[in-house]
Motif scaffolding. Structure first.
Motif, PDB file in Angstrom:
ATOM      1  N   ASP A 261     -14.243  33.503   0.718  1.00  0.00           N
ATOM      2  CA  ASP A 261     -14.009  33.945  -0.656  1.00  0.00           C
ATOM      3  C   ASP A 261     -15.373  34.023  -1.323  1.00  0.00           C
ATOM      4  O   ASP A 261     -15.944  33.013  -1.728  1.00  0.00           O
ATOM      5  CB  ASP A 261     -13.106  32.938  -1.374  1.00  0.00           C
ATOM      6  CG  ASP A 261     -12.672  33.431  -2.744  1.00  0.00           C
ATOM      7  OD1 ASP A 261     -13.065  34.551  -3.110  1.00  0.00           O
ATOM      8  OD2 ASP A 261     -11.978  32.687  -3.448  1.00  0.00           O
ATOM      9  N   TRP A 262     -15.926  35.245  -1.453  1.00  0.00           N
ATOM     10  CA  TRP A 262     -17.348  35.352  -1.815  1.00  0.00           C
ATOM     11  C   TRP A 262     -17.609  36.222  -3.044  1.00  0.00           C
ATOM     12  O   TRP A 262     -18.735  36.602  -3.303  1.00  0.00           O
ATOM     13  CB  TRP A 262     -18.153  35.854  -0.624  1.00  0.00           C
ATOM     14  CG  TRP A 262     -17.844  37.255  -0.170  1.00  0.00           C
ATOM     15  CD1 TRP A 262     -16.617  37.818  -0.034  1.00  0.00           C
ATOM     16  CD2 TRP A 262     -18.788  38.244   0.229  1.00  0.00           C
ATOM     17  NE1 TRP A 262     -16.721  39.110   0.431  1.00  0.00           N
ATOM     18  CE2 TRP A 262     -18.046  39.389   0.611  1.00  0.00           C
ATOM     19  CE3 TRP A 262     -20.167  38.293   0.333  1.00  0.00           C
ATOM     20  CZ2 TRP A 262     -18.660  40.561   1.061  1.00  0.00           C
ATOM     21  CZ3 TRP A 262     -20.786  39.457   0.794  1.00  0.00           C
ATOM     22  CH2 TRP A 262     -20.027  40.576   1.149  1.00  0.00           C
ATOM     23  N   ALA A 263     -16.579  36.522  -3.817  1.00  0.00           N
ATOM     24  CA  ALA A 263     -16.779  37.308  -5.028  1.00  0.00           C
ATOM     25  C   ALA A 263     -15.896  36.751  -6.136  1.00  0.00           C
ATOM     26  O   ALA A 263     -15.065  35.866  -5.913  1.00  0.00           O
ATOM     27  CB  ALA A 263     -16.467  38.780  -4.771  1.00  0.00           C
ATOM     28  N   ASP A 267     -13.830  41.041  -9.540  1.00  0.00           N
ATOM     29  CA  ASP A 267     -14.620  41.996  -8.765  1.00  0.00           C
ATOM     30  C   ASP A 267     -13.730  42.694  -7.748  1.00  0.00           C
ATOM     31  O   ASP A 267     -12.730  42.141  -7.306  1.00  0.00           O
ATOM     32  CB  ASP A 267     -15.734  41.286  -7.992  1.00  0.00           C
ATOM     33  CG  ASP A 267     -16.717  40.565  -8.894  1.00  0.00           C
ATOM     34  OD1 ASP A 267     -16.652  40.771 -10.125  1.00  0.00           O
ATOM     35  OD2 ASP A 267     -17.537  39.790  -8.363  1.00  0.00           O
ATOM     36  N   TYR A 268     -14.111  43.902  -7.389  1.00  0.00           N
ATOM     37  CA  TYR A 268     -13.512  44.479  -6.189  1.00  0.00           C
ATOM     38  C   TYR A 268     -14.639  44.921  -5.264  1.00  0.00           C
ATOM     39  O   TYR A 268     -15.677  45.396  -5.701  1.00  0.00           O
ATOM     40  CB  TYR A 268     -12.536  45.616  -6.502  1.00  0.00           C
ATOM     41  CG  TYR A 268     -13.135  46.923  -6.964  1.00  0.00           C
ATOM     42  CD1 TYR A 268     -13.578  47.874  -6.052  1.00  0.00           C
ATOM     43  CD2 TYR A 268     -13.226  47.241  -8.320  1.00  0.00           C
ATOM     44  CE1 TYR A 268     -14.100  49.089  -6.472  1.00  0.00           C
ATOM     45  CE2 TYR A 268     -13.737  48.443  -8.747  1.00  0.00           C
ATOM     46  CZ  TYR A 268     -14.182  49.368  -7.818  1.00  0.00           C
ATOM     47  OH  TYR A 268     -14.703  50.567  -8.233  1.00  0.00           O
ATOM     48  N   ALA A 309     -21.845  31.381  -0.897  1.00  0.00           N
ATOM     49  CA  ALA A 309     -21.803  32.694  -1.552  1.00  0.00           C
ATOM     50  C   ALA A 309     -22.664  32.653  -2.804  1.00  0.00           C
ATOM     51  O   ALA A 309     -22.684  31.656  -3.530  1.00  0.00           O
ATOM     52  CB  ALA A 309     -20.369  33.061  -1.908  1.00  0.00           C
ATOM     53  N   SER A 310     -23.366  33.739  -3.045  1.00  0.00           N
ATOM     54  CA  SER A 310     -24.176  33.863  -4.248  1.00  0.00           C
ATOM     55  C   SER A 310     -24.055  35.285  -4.777  1.00  0.00           C
ATOM     56  O   SER A 310     -23.423  36.139  -4.147  1.00  0.00           O
ATOM     57  CB  SER A 310     -25.646  33.515  -3.961  1.00  0.00           C
ATOM     58  OG  SER A 310     -26.164  34.360  -2.942  1.00  0.00           O
ATOM     59  N   ARG A 311     -24.668  35.535  -5.929  1.00  0.00           N
ATOM     60  CA  ARG A 311     -24.615  36.866  -6.520  1.00  0.00           C
ATOM     61  C   ARG A 311     -26.018  37.275  -6.963  1.00  0.00           C
ATOM     62  O   ARG A 311     -26.811  36.449  -7.408  1.00  0.00           O
ATOM     63  CB  ARG A 311     -23.678  36.894  -7.728  1.00  0.00           C
ATOM     64  CG  ARG A 311     -22.243  36.515  -7.408  1.00  0.00           C
ATOM     65  CD  ARG A 311     -21.283  37.034  -8.476  1.00  0.00           C
ATOM     66  NE  ARG A 311     -21.615  36.572  -9.813  1.00  0.00           N
ATOM     67  CZ  ARG A 311     -21.139  37.114 -10.936  1.00  0.00           C
ATOM     68  NH1 ARG A 311     -20.319  38.152 -10.857  1.00  0.00           N
ATOM     69  NH2 ARG A 311     -21.467  36.641 -12.118  1.00  0.00           N
TER      70      ARG A 311
END
Length: 543
Positions: A261-263, A267-268, A309-311
């Motif tokens: 689960d990384w977003a 978000d899509y 996970a990062s952004r």
């Protein structure tokens, strides 16, 4: 001995035999310290071709892994990071089993649960089985004869073309139609007098409203909305798919699926990249990078080894660049009356190169092009085919340094592909046919000079209509063929690929019924590029 006692005794013995069999087979399942394995059995013995799912929230990001059982119901969930997992069984003909809590290094035998009825079983069917219940207009309504005829638009020439809109090149492009969310009608729309009206309002929800309304208007909108209303009405009354999916067979069972689960929930994810398509050894166990298109300017980055996970925010040059936050919309039954998307960059397609850099198609600024792209410019490509606007451009991300480089292109971009030539050329498809061009960036020149103007070029799609093997003056798409000249076509690539053997560029065109284009760049592409069209055989229904 009474009959009832015999039956009860038989059931106990049979159950004991089943579990005894499972224990015997489980002993044959070999696992390591990072694995979970065992046997899945049901009321009739081993359950073959069902999924075993392990899920945990104890890692930096939510994590799941799933495998398929073999003929004897055996499974192994391999290489699980250390954590406590919930493990359960899912499969066609079943409902989810009770979740068992366990850790890697354990043998866990699982008991499958048969679905109590057909409706419960169908809840696990792939969405397309439900979507296939949608009724479509009869073939005798095509070609359409317009509002004064059968009501079908004249532009819809065949049933296949109508299906193309609701499947490949329309509704299904962005929605998993047939899933629980789409095959049922939200309570928010229950006050409408008919399901047709409810669907009309439904497709106006959220910031994709314009796209959805445009797609339905490519059809006979009232008839199409009525068919969608009939579809959800029949499902609400209990109708089920007429076909049932089969369980995985053969090689279909040799899969291990890992999910992170990384977003963000709003978000899509349009696309992702993990390696250089030309050399899959690049970036082994490295970062996976995604693109979020119209939903946000933050693209997700996943470390699949550390499960983190990062952004990263993709910038634009001009702060006045349009954002999807300003798209027209009406209230959503899921997200309310506030916009959930906010993207200026519209990142569409990421692609790793051989150095571990990631190329994106993304907006750099407003669509209006700078003067050097337009008529009157001395740019080699602009002299031949000036470009007034481009809705999406290029950017490059270096995961090691975090540096992002923006490249304003005169040509619109959609998907990217990296060539295997001396210049390491980046080719970009243009998506819709409106532009009529394909563009490129000479990456060697750009790396050496940083000059985005000199490093890019584009060409119109020109067919060698006079057959002399070279590019000549051409007639425009709306002009008749001239046997002494070539012919420009109004087309643009959607998917794009490069033939490494001869350097030709191949692309797909999504106009119904679709065709492929081969582009030979020649020695000086703006001047020498020639295109060839390859059309698939057409049946009478397509004409």
């Amino acid at each position: 001995m009474s009959l009832s006692r015999i039956v009860r005794w038989g059931a106990v013995v049979w159950g004991g035999l089943l579990w005894g069999f499972a224990s015997a087979v489980a002993a044959q399942v070999q696992i390591g310290r990072q694995d979970i394995g065992g046997v899945v059995t049901g009321s009739a013995g081993p359950e073959a071709g069902v999924w075993v799912i392990a899920e945990t929230t104890q890692l930096p990001t939510k994590f799941a892994k799933m495998v398929v059982t073999d003929d004897q119901g055996r499974y192994v969930l391999p290489e699980l990071p250390q954590a406590t997992y919930s493990v359960w069984v899912r499969g066609y003909g079943l409902v989810d089993s009770k979740k068992i809590t366990t850790t890697p290094g354990k043998i866990v035998n699982l008991r499958a649960v048969t679905a109590p009825n057909e409706a419960a079983a169908a809840e696990y069917f792939p969405a397309i089985y439900w979507y296939a219940m949608l009724k479509v207009p009869e073939a005798n309504l095509f070609p359409g004869t317009g509002p004064n005829g059968n009501g079908m638009p004249e532009r819809i020439r065949s049933q296949a073309q109508w299906l193309d809109v609701i499947k490949t090149n329309g509704c299904y492009t962005c929605h998993q139609l047939g899933n629980k969310a789409t095959r049922t009608m939200p309570k928010m729309f229950s006050h409408y007098a008919t399901s047709t009206e409810a669907w009309q309002r439904r497709i106006q929800s959220g910031q994709a409203m314009t796209s959805m309304v445009n797609n339905i208007n490519r059809l006979d909108a009232n008839r199409a909305l009525g068919l969608f209303g009939d579809w959800t009405d029949r499902i609400a009354k209990g109708e089920l798919p007429s076909s049932k999916p089969s369980r995985p067979q053969g090689k279909e069972r040799n899969v291990v699926i890992t999910l992170w689960d990384w977003a963000e929930p709003t978000d899509y994810l349009h696309d992702e990249t993990s390696t250089d398509k030309r050399n899959p050894r690049v970036n082994a166990n490295g970062l996976i990078v995604g693109s979020t298109e119209e939903s946000t300017d933050y693209f997700p980055v996943l470390d699949p080894v550390r499960h983190r996970a990062s952004r990263v925010k993709m910038p634009v040059r001009d702060p006045n660049t349009h954002s999807s936050k300003n798209n027209p919309f009406t209230e959503s039954p899921y997200w309310g009356d506030k916009p959930i998307w906010d993207s200026q960059t519209s990142m569409h397609n990421p692609m790793y190169d051989e150095r571990g850099h990631v190329w994106f198609t993304s907006r750099v600024g407003p669509p209006a092009n700078p003067d050097w792209c337009k008529k009157g410019s001395d740019h080699p490509s602009a002299k031949l085919f000036p470009m007034e606007s481009a809705a999406r451009h290029l950017s490059r991300y270096d995961p090691k340094t975090g540096k992002i480089t923006l490249i304003r292109t005169c040509f619109p971009t959609h998907h990217v592909v990296l060539a295997e030539d001396a210049n390491n050329t980046v080719w970009a498809s243009a998506g819709g046919a409106q532009s009529g061009v394909i563009g490129w960036v000479n990456r060697k020149m750009f790396d050496e000079t940083g000059d985005e103007q000199k490093s890019q070029g584009w060409t119109a799609m020109v067919i060698d209509a006079n057959g002399n093997g070279k590019r000549d003056d051409y007639v425009e798409p709306n002009q008749p063929v001239d046997p002494t000249k070539d012919k420009r076509i109004q087309a643009a690539f959607y998917g794009v690929g490069v033939n490494p053997n001869d350097g030709t560029i191949w692309g797909s065109v999504t106009a119904f019924p679709g065709y492929a284009i081969r582009l030979d760049p020649g020695t000086n592409p703006p001047h020498t590029a020639l295109a060839e069209i390859y059309e698939p055989p057409r049946s009478e229904e397509h004409t």
